[in-house]
Each structure stands twice: as C-alpha cells, then as structure tokens.
Design a protein around this motif. Sequence first.
Motif, mmCIF file in Angstrom:
data_model
loop_
_atom_site.group_PDB
_atom_site.id
_atom_site.type_symbol
_atom_site.label_atom_id
_atom_site.label_comp_id
_atom_site.label_asym_id
_atom_site.label_seq_id
_atom_site.Cartn_x
_atom_site.Cartn_y
_atom_site.Cartn_z
ATOM 1 N N PHE A 194 0.831 -1.208 0.000
ATOM 2 C CA PHE A 194 0.000 0.000 0.000
ATOM 3 C C PHE A 194 0.863 1.255 0.000
ATOM 4 N N TRP A 195 1.943 1.225 0.745
ATOM 5 C CA TRP A 195 2.809 2.402 0.867
ATOM 6 C C TRP A 195 3.698 2.613 -0.331
ATOM 7 N N TRP A 196 4.069 1.536 -0.966
ATOM 8 C CA TRP A 196 5.050 1.658 -2.038
ATOM 9 C C TRP A 196 4.365 1.803 -3.372
ATOM 10 N N ARG A 197 4.724 2.840 -4.093
ATOM 11 C CA ARG A 197 4.296 2.999 -5.471
ATOM 12 C C ARG A 197 5.537 3.293 -6.277
ATOM 13 N N PRO A 198 5.682 2.708 -7.448
ATOM 14 C CA PRO A 198 6.909 2.974 -8.204
ATOM 15 C C PRO A 198 6.972 4.443 -8.610
ATOM 16 N N PRO A 199 8.081 5.105 -8.342
ATOM 17 C CA PRO A 199 8.193 6.508 -8.736
ATOM 18 C C PRO A 199 8.347 6.641 -10.238
ATOM 19 N N ARG A 200 7.881 7.788 -10.778
ATOM 20 C CA ARG A 200 8.116 8.067 -12.193
ATOM 21 C C ARG A 200 9.582 8.409 -12.361
ATOM 22 N N ARG A 201 10.049 8.363 -13.582
ATOM 23 C CA ARG A 201 11.470 8.641 -13.831
ATOM 24 C C ARG A 201 11.890 10.022 -13.353
ATOM 25 N N ASP A 202 10.961 11.004 -13.478
ATOM 26 C CA ASP A 202 11.320 12.360 -13.055
ATOM 27 C C ASP A 202 11.033 12.585 -11.573
ATOM 28 N N GLY A 203 10.655 11.531 -10.843
ATOM 29 C CA GLY A 203 10.445 11.643 -9.400
ATOM 30 C C GLY A 203 9.073 12.158 -9.026
ATOM 31 N N SER A 204 8.236 12.489 -9.983
ATOM 32 C CA SER A 204 6.920 13.034 -9.678
ATOM 33 C C SER A 204 5.884 11.917 -9.620
ATOM 34 N N GLU A 205 4.670 12.285 -9.242
ATOM 35 C CA GLU A 205 3.585 11.323 -9.229
ATOM 36 C C GLU A 205 2.469 11.845 -10.108
ATOM 37 N N GLU A 206 1.785 10.941 -10.779
ATOM 38 C CA GLU A 206 0.719 11.366 -11.687
ATOM 39 C C GLU A 206 -0.585 11.556 -10.937
ATOM 40 N N GLN A 207 -1.305 12.598 -11.307
ATOM 41 C CA GLN A 207 -2.621 12.872 -10.730
ATOM 42 C C GLN A 207 -3.470 13.440 -11.861
ATOM 43 N N TRP A 208 -4.097 12.570 -12.623
ATOM 44 C CA TRP A 208 -4.848 13.011 -13.801
ATOM 45 C C TRP A 208 -6.203 13.527 -13.389
ATOM 46 N N VAL A 209 -6.512 14.735 -13.833
ATOM 47 C CA VAL A 209 -7.767 15.396 -13.481
ATOM 48 C C VAL A 209 -8.553 15.666 -14.758
ATOM 49 N N ASP A 210 -9.838 15.361 -14.724
ATOM 50 C CA ASP A 210 -10.718 15.578 -15.879
ATOM 51 C C ASP A 210 -11.126 17.044 -15.935
ATOM 52 N N LEU A 211 -10.815 17.711 -17.050
ATOM 53 C CA LEU A 211 -11.162 19.132 -17.193
ATOM 54 C C LEU A 211 -12.356 19.353 -18.114
ATOM 55 N N GLY A 212 -13.000 18.287 -18.541
ATOM 56 C CA GLY A 212 -14.222 18.437 -19.319
ATOM 57 C C GLY A 212 -14.053 18.020 -20.772
ATOM 58 N N SER A 213 -15.101 18.272 -21.520
ATOM 59 C CA SER A 213 -15.152 17.862 -22.929
ATOM 60 C C SER A 213 -14.116 18.629 -23.749
ATOM 61 N N ALA A 214 -13.211 17.918 -24.376
ATOM 62 C CA ALA A 214 -12.146 18.572 -25.156
ATOM 63 C C ALA A 214 -12.688 19.351 -26.356
#
Length: 164
Positions: free
Chosen positions: A29-49
């Motif tokens: 639960f605690w461990w998530r593989p880090p992205r190469r740039d050290g950040s974490e993804e948090q995708w947010v829906d901004l609506g109909s493109a």
Amino acid sequence: MNRRSFLDRLWQVMAGALALGAALPALAFWWRPPRRDGSEEQWVDLGSAPKIPEGEWLRKPFTFERRDRWRIEQARELVYLRREGKSFQVLSAVCPHTGCLVRRQQEGFTCPCHKSFFDAEGRSIEGPSPRDLDELEWKVERRRLKVNYQRFRPGVSERQVLRG
Ligand code: FES
C-alpha cells in the motif's frame, strides 16, 4: 545443533516469515513505483475537449481529490488552458515566485502579489518570478481533456515537482 536449538531456530524463522507476510499488504500500500522524473501522476478531468473554444485562454477552476498515500483531501485549483486544433496548452495558475494565483490580462498574465508579468505564452517577462508559468502535461481520453495536475517548488529557476 541439538534438537532443542534446531526447533528454536525453526520457530524464529517461521515467526519472521509470518511477520513479513502480515506486513506485505501494508508495504504494498505504501510503495508505489516513482516516475522517472520523481513526480507522481494525478490526472484530473477538465471536461469535454471539443467544447473548449479554440485560440483563447480559458480560466478553468476545478476541484479534485488529492491523494497522498493514505490521505485524501478535496483540493481546489486553477489552470489556464488553450486549444489549437487537436493540441492543448495547459498552464498552472500558481505563480512560480511565491505561489499566488496569476490573472489573465490582455497581453498575457500578471501576478497581483509582487507584480510578475508573463507573456501570452506564459513566459516570464518582468518581475521577480524566477521562471515561466509551469506547463502541465495533458492528454485526451474519450474526448475528455485530462491534465496531470502537479505543484512545483516556488522561488527557484528549475522546475521541481512538489510531492505530497
Ligand atoms: S507571488 Fe507572484 S510575483 Fe510574487
């Protein structure tokens, strides 16, 4: 090794294996593989493109669930986005100086706190901001515009993702 010490050792090994087995779900639960740039993804829906008007910067406030390991909180954020055909540009509205929210103005963007100015592409042109407005990663999935919302360290010239 006599029989008693063998059984003691066997018991220790089995207890260790049991403890490790019990701890594995928590570690996973605690461990998530880090992205190469050290950040974490948090995708947010901004609506109909397709409904995003072309050419003009659009002020887009949104709320989303910010997840930080075990903690989940409602976060309210603001971005500016612009569509050109099938391509988008998404800028964080957080000023890279100390983190106030920038405002759209006719020529670009301005920060009301210490008077940083950015051109229409988000490039820093005047004031104390140490870098351009931060551009955010985006993608379109099933005709929905999604942005990988991240915050960046203020006051430094290099873009550094803030974690948590
Ligand atoms: S926070 Fe924007 S100029 Fe200082």
